[in-house]
Design an enzyme around this catalytic site. Structure first.
Site, PDB file in Angstrom:
ATOM      1  N   TYR A  54     -12.442  19.211 -15.245  1.00 18.78           N
ATOM      2  CA  TYR A  54     -12.857  17.809 -15.641  1.00 18.78           C
ATOM      3  C   TYR A  54     -13.980  17.445 -14.614  1.00 18.78           C
ATOM      4  CZ  TYR A  54     -13.105  12.676 -15.679  1.00 18.78           C
ATOM      5  OH  TYR A  54     -13.429  11.384 -15.756  1.00 18.78           O
ATOM      6  N   ASP A 109      -3.551  20.411 -13.766  1.00 22.53           N
ATOM      7  CA  ASP A 109      -3.936  19.000 -14.528  1.00 22.53           C
ATOM      8  C   ASP A 109      -3.285  19.318 -15.701  1.00 22.53           C
ATOM      9  OD1 ASP A 109      -5.048  16.944 -15.659  1.00 22.53           O
ATOM     10  OD2 ASP A 109      -6.897  17.110 -14.330  1.00 22.53           O
ATOM     11  N   LYS A 131      -5.164   8.274 -19.822  1.00 25.55           N
ATOM     12  CA  LYS A 131      -5.388   8.751 -20.959  1.00 25.55           C
ATOM     13  C   LYS A 131      -4.184   8.757 -21.771  1.00 25.55           C
ATOM     14  CE  LYS A 131      -9.375   9.952 -18.942  1.00 25.55           C
ATOM     15  NZ  LYS A 131      -9.424  11.363 -18.533  1.00 25.55           N
ATOM     16  N   ARG A 155       0.666  -1.158  -0.067  1.00 23.87           N
ATOM     17  CA  ARG A 155      -0.145   0.042  -0.085  1.00 23.87           C
ATOM     18  C   ARG A 155       0.805   0.935   0.056  1.00 23.87           C
ATOM     19  NH1 ARG A 155      -1.993   1.693   4.646  1.00 23.87           N
ATOM     20  NH2 ARG A 155      -2.619  -0.451   5.276  1.00 23.87           N
TER      21      ARG A 155
HETATM   22  C1  LIG Z   1     -10.136  11.302 -17.209  1.00 22.92           C
HETATM   23  C2  LIG Z   1      -9.557  12.626 -16.306  1.00 22.92           C
HETATM   24  C3  LIG Z   1      -9.402  12.948 -15.112  1.00 22.92           C
HETATM   25  C4  LIG Z   1      -9.784  11.787 -14.181  1.00 22.92           C
HETATM   26  O1  LIG Z   1      -8.959  10.321 -14.348  1.00 22.92           O
HETATM   27  P1  LIG Z   1      -9.372   9.011 -13.977  1.00 22.92           P
HETATM   28  O2  LIG Z   1      -8.153   8.232 -14.413  1.00 22.92           O
HETATM   29  O3  LIG Z   1     -10.538   8.643 -15.141  1.00 22.92           O
HETATM   30  O4  LIG Z   1      -9.452   9.205 -12.699  1.00 22.92           O
HETATM   31  C5  LIG Z   1      -8.958  14.010 -14.622  1.00 22.92           C
HETATM   32  N1  LIG Z   1      -8.718  15.109 -15.316  1.00 22.92           N
HETATM   33  C6  LIG Z   1      -8.771  15.036 -16.760  1.00 22.92           C
HETATM   34  C7  LIG Z   1      -8.447  16.106 -17.377  1.00 22.92           C
HETATM   35  C8  LIG Z   1      -9.330  13.934 -17.398  1.00 22.92           C
HETATM   36  O5  LIG Z   1      -9.354  14.026 -18.743  1.00 22.92           O
END
Ligand SMILES: *Cc1c(COP(=O)(O)O)cnc(C)c1O
Length: 402
Positions: free
Chosen positions: A116, A188, A213, A63
């Protein structure tokens, strides 16, 4: 670290392959092993104690840390030019852990309306329950963001380019405002990836990624990453090792493997997306194209200043409203119709039924999201095939709905 020094002069494609990979592994394997072990054993109790105290390198319990996961953390750390990095089960775990670890009751956080969907839920639904004040500004109104930051805040949370209309925030300007107010600037960087944008080089304190992504790039593993200032990353890591949203070593391996081709993929996706955006902007069935690489995009200049490429995601609205979208999307041959982005395959979907499904039609209109909008995440297919596919589907949809 010798490896770090060797990579300093290397370009990004080389870094994507080699960053974090310099150590020799079990039985001299050249590939990072997936270490499927919950715990790590010690016969020397003094050594065990020193590792537990963090005075000596090593692992105790899955963990907290894991060797496979650690290589991934090192790769993103070097690609983003950060002091430290840590990882999470998902992008949302990275984002929520960062906010919950660094904010306390009475603190104030300033952000934008276009974050997001999940992040926006944290701001509107969860943080206020813990006595944290949240101010969400109009995304394009940099003056308003600066004014709110100057009133005092603990965190300025930014995301650029945004989802789904690809607005671009002026990072140097807004991060500067955050620092004048003594706030931590978090960015982000999921849409841009470190290939196109390094917020830390623009003075950001922390960078978060949904590794699900572009970083993983193959739509087969969930993951989240955080990198930046050592003291802040440590605080968030401490929260995560207790709250428990740990990245699985199997997922870490898939993301690591995906990241070796990150530079190749993203540079192709940049080129492809720009050509496709230009094609769509001139197409009679299209109302508007949202892509920061187009000179007509309202934030094109800011994007050109802070990004090396404009990314693989765009959106466009069709003439003929949602009926046209309903007819058009299923006619695409080379696109998954799904709620995801950043993969080797092209992925398309309407924000109305994916990222912004929770909102009412008025709510979406307030965010400038037309009902006829399609988000299109360009894969690594050949650009000519994608353009032909879009053209054929647009023509067929026009015939069907006119
Ligand atoms: C998909 C996404 C997230 C969240 O990510 P997960 O891996 O689905 O939890 C956060 N910020 C952006 C810009 C995203 O495209």
């Amino acid at each position: 670290m010798a490896e770090d020094r060797e990579l300093r002069g290397a370009q990004q494609g080389t870094q994507a392959v080699w960053a974090g990979e310099g150590k020799s592994h079990w039985q001299r394997s050249t590939q990072v092993p997936v270490v499927q072990s919950v715990s790590f054993g010690y016969r020397d109790l003094d050594e065990w104690y020193e590792v537990a105290l963090g005075e000596r390198e090593g692992h105790i319990y899955g963990r907290n840390t894991n060797p496979t996961v650690q290589v991934l953390e090192e790769k993103i750390r070097l690609l983003e030019g950060a002091q430290a990095a840590t990882s999470f089960a998902t992008g949302m775990a990275a984002i929520s852990s960062t906010l919950f670890a660094l904010l306390s009751p009475g603190d104030r956080v300033v952000s934008i309306k276009d974050t997001y969907g999940g992040t926006s839920k944290i701001f509107l639904e969860f943080l206020p329950r813990f006595g944290i004040k949240v101010e969400l500004c109009d995304t394009g109104d940099f003056d308003a963001i600066e004014r709110e930051v100057a009133k005092g805040c603990k965190i300025l949370y930014l995301e650029t380019p945004t989802n789904p209309t690809l607005k671009v925030l002026d990072l140097p300007r807004l991060i500067g405002a955050a620092h004048r107010a003594g706030a931590i600037a978090v960015v982000d960087n999921t849409f841009a990836t470190p290939i196109n944008q390094n917020p830390i080089a623009l003075a950001a304190d922390l960078v978060v990624h949904s590794a699900t992504k572009f970083l993983g790039g193959h739509a087969d593993a969930l993951g989240g990453l955080l990198c930046g200032r050592g003291d802040l990353v440590d605080a968030v890591f401490h929260f995560r090792e207790i709250s428990g949203a740990t990245l699985h070593p199997e997922a870490a391996y898939l993301i690591l493997r995906g990241m070796k081709t990150l530079s190749l993929r993203v540079r192709h996706q940049n080129e492809s997306a720009l050509r496709i955006a230009r094609f769509l902007a001139a197409h009679p069935a299209i109302d508007q194209v949202y892509y920061p690489g187009l000179e007509s995009h309202p934030h094109h200049d800011a994007a050109a200043r802070q990004m090396r490429g404009f990314g693989g995601v765009m959106s466009f609205s069709l003439k003929g409203g949602f009926e046209a979208v309903r007819s058009f999307l299923p006619k695409l041959r080379y696109a998954h119709l799904a709620a995801n982005l950043g993969s080797v395959e092209t992925i398309a979907g309407p924000p109305r039924t994916t990222s912004h499904v929770e909102l009412t039609e008025e709510g979406r209109r307030a965010l400038g999201i037309p009902e006829s909008l399609v988000r299109y995440s360009v894969g690594i297919e050949d650009t000519d095939d994608l353009i032909a596919d879009l053209d054929a589907a647009l023509r067929a949809a026009r015939l069907a709905t006119s």
